[in-house]
Design a protein around this motif. Structure first.
Motif, PDB file in Angstrom:
ATOM      1  N   LYS A 111       0.830  -1.207   0.000  1.00 38.09           N
ATOM      2  CA  LYS A 111       0.000   0.000   0.000  1.00 38.09           C
ATOM      3  C   LYS A 111       0.863   1.256   0.000  1.00 38.09           C
ATOM      4  N   GLU A 112       1.928   1.232   0.794  1.00 38.31           N
ATOM      5  CA  GLU A 112       2.824   2.387   0.849  1.00 38.31           C
ATOM      6  C   GLU A 112       3.545   2.586  -0.482  1.00 38.31           C
ATOM      7  N   ARG A 113       3.981   1.474  -1.092  1.00 38.63           N
ATOM      8  CA  ARG A 113       4.635   1.579  -2.400  1.00 38.63           C
ATOM      9  C   ARG A 113       3.683   2.153  -3.431  1.00 38.63           C
ATOM     10  N   ALA A 114       2.441   1.674  -3.410  1.00 37.03           N
ATOM     11  CA  ALA A 114       1.444   2.172  -4.365  1.00 37.03           C
ATOM     12  C   ALA A 114       1.179   3.656  -4.143  1.00 37.03           C
ATOM     13  N   ALA A 115       1.120   4.062  -2.864  1.00 41.03           N
ATOM     14  CA  ALA A 115       0.882   5.479  -2.561  1.00 41.03           C
ATOM     15  C   ALA A 115       2.046   6.333  -3.034  1.00 41.03           C
ATOM     16  N   ARG A 116       3.272   5.849  -2.788  1.00 39.90           N
ATOM     17  CA  ARG A 116       4.451   6.600  -3.244  1.00 39.90           C
ATOM     18  C   ARG A 116       4.493   6.700  -4.763  1.00 39.90           C
ATOM     19  N   GLU A 117       4.166   5.600  -5.419  1.00 34.89           N
ATOM     20  CA  GLU A 117       4.169   5.614  -6.886  1.00 34.89           C
ATOM     21  C   GLU A 117       3.099   6.557  -7.419  1.00 34.89           C
ATOM     22  N   ALA A 118       1.920   6.519  -6.787  1.00 34.95           N
ATOM     23  CA  ALA A 118       0.852   7.421  -7.220  1.00 34.95           C
ATOM     24  C   ALA A 118       1.248   8.881  -7.009  1.00 34.95           C
ATOM     25  N   GLU A 119       1.886   9.156  -5.875  1.00 28.04           N
ATOM     26  CA  GLU A 119       2.328  10.531  -5.601  1.00 28.04           C
ATOM     27  C   GLU A 119       3.420  10.948  -6.579  1.00 28.04           C
ATOM     28  N   ARG A 120       4.335  10.036  -6.879  1.00 27.81           N
ATOM     29  CA  ARG A 120       5.393  10.343  -7.845  1.00 27.81           C
ATOM     30  C   ARG A 120       4.799  10.673  -9.211  1.00 27.81           C
ATOM     31  N   LYS A 121       3.836   9.861  -9.625  1.00 24.62           N
ATOM     32  CA  LYS A 121       3.198  10.113 -10.912  1.00 24.62           C
ATOM     33  C   LYS A 121       2.447  11.443 -10.892  1.00 24.62           C
ATOM     34  N   ARG A 122       1.779  11.708  -9.774  1.00 23.97           N
ATOM     35  CA  ARG A 122       1.032  12.967  -9.686  1.00 23.97           C
ATOM     36  C   ARG A 122       1.955  14.168  -9.773  1.00 23.97           C
ATOM     37  N   LEU A 123       3.085  14.098  -9.064  1.00 29.61           N
ATOM     38  CA  LEU A 123       4.017  15.223  -9.070  1.00 29.61           C
ATOM     39  C   LEU A 123       4.693  15.395 -10.426  1.00 29.61           C
ATOM     40  N   ASN A 124       4.772  14.317 -11.182  1.00 33.78           N
ATOM     41  CA  ASN A 124       5.392  14.405 -12.504  1.00 33.78           C
ATOM     42  C   ASN A 124       4.361  14.614 -13.621  1.00 33.78           C
ATOM     43  N   SER A 125       3.114  14.735 -13.246  1.00 42.86           N
ATOM     44  CA  SER A 125       2.069  14.921 -14.253  1.00 42.86           C
ATOM     45  C   SER A 125       1.858  16.404 -14.550  1.00 42.86           C
ATOM     46  N   PHE A 126       1.133  16.668 -15.620  1.00 41.23           N
ATOM     47  CA  PHE A 126       0.796  18.040 -16.011  1.00 41.23           C
ATOM     48  C   PHE A 126      -0.708  18.127 -16.246  1.00 41.23           C
TER      49      PHE A 126
END
Length: 258
Positions: A111-126
């Motif tokens: 769950k933590e990995r998924a949250a980190r990945e989702a946050e990483r994608k969000r921060l790298n999104s436009f």
């Protein structure tokens, strides 16, 4: 007086010897209740009291003694089996608890990995600077309204007071009056490029502030050199005027549908 008996291989123990052994067995089993489980008549039939000096001794027939021995053995075996069963159940419980905890820990980590990945994608999104809008004036459009002779950005249709979003993650490097741009914000993006938002009616961020994709940074308006309310949006290679690049191509290269 001393007593002796033959010790031949096939001689049975003397009655006195068996009696002493049985008496000791009875004394030991009396506390467990084994003797009490035997039928009273059978016990009475095969037992008798005898005074031998100072100590009363109970004589028990062979069949009754064998029954007592068998019951004692059965009780010992039952106690051992119960102990083994209890130990096995406790071991199984501990194993199940350990496996459950391991499963919970793995679930937490996933769950933590998924949250980190989702946050990483969000921060790298436009995202688009104005939700649900469209480009009303394109890049490099000509006209005397622009001092450079052409449009250095694009205009997004927006009524005054419409929420303006940061298109991606970055740091605010300018926030205030920008001359012909009116109230403006310039953000250094995480990829090293810059974005500008002009003609704002209000500004909601300050220099040095970190912003994320979709965060509200101000409201659209009609400040500066304009003919009506809208959002002027630019993409640049530096923070300075004149380093502009095509904003639509820039947004599309980052996955924004405009």
């Amino acid at each position: 007086m001393a007593f002796t008996r033959a010790t031949g291989k096939h001689r049975r123990p003397s009655r006195m010897h068996r009696t002493s052994a049985r008496a000791a067995g009875v004394a030991a089993l009396a506390t467990t209740g084994v003797v009490g489980t035997l039928a009273a008549p059978a016990l009475a039939a095969e037992t008798s009291a005898e005074q031998t000096g100072l100590t009363p001794v109970i004589k028990i027939g062979d069949s009754v003694a064998e029954q007592i021995d068998a019951q004692a053995d059965a009780q010992r075996e039952a106690a051992q089996l119960a102990a083994y069963k209890k130990a096995a159940e406790e071991a199984a419980r501990k194993k199940a608890a350990a496996e459950a905890e391991e499963a919970r820990e793995k679930a937490r980590e996933a769950k933590e990995r998924a949250a980190r990945e989702a946050e990483r994608k969000r921060l790298n999104s436009f995202v688009a600077p104005i939700s649900g809008s469209y480009v009303s004036t394109g890049y490099l459009a000509g006209g005397g309204v622009w001092s450079s002779g052409s449009h250095t950005g694009v205009d997004f249709h927006a009524a005054s007071g419409t929420t303006v979003h940061a298109v991606g993650s970055g740091t605010v490097v300018e926030a205030g009056w920008g001359g012909s741009y009116g109230n403006q914000i310039v953000i250094k993006m995480h990829d090293g490029t810059y974005t500008q938002y002009g003609h704002l009616s209000s500004i909601a961020v300050s220099v040095g502030q970190q912003v994320t994709p979709g965060q509200q940074i101000g409201l659209s308006g009609a400040t500066g050199n304009v003919t009506g309310p809208h959002l002027h949006f630019e993409a640049r290679t530096t923070a300075e005027y004149g380093s502009d690049i095509d904003p639509v191509t820039y947004l599309r290269s980052h996955g924004v549908n405009v």
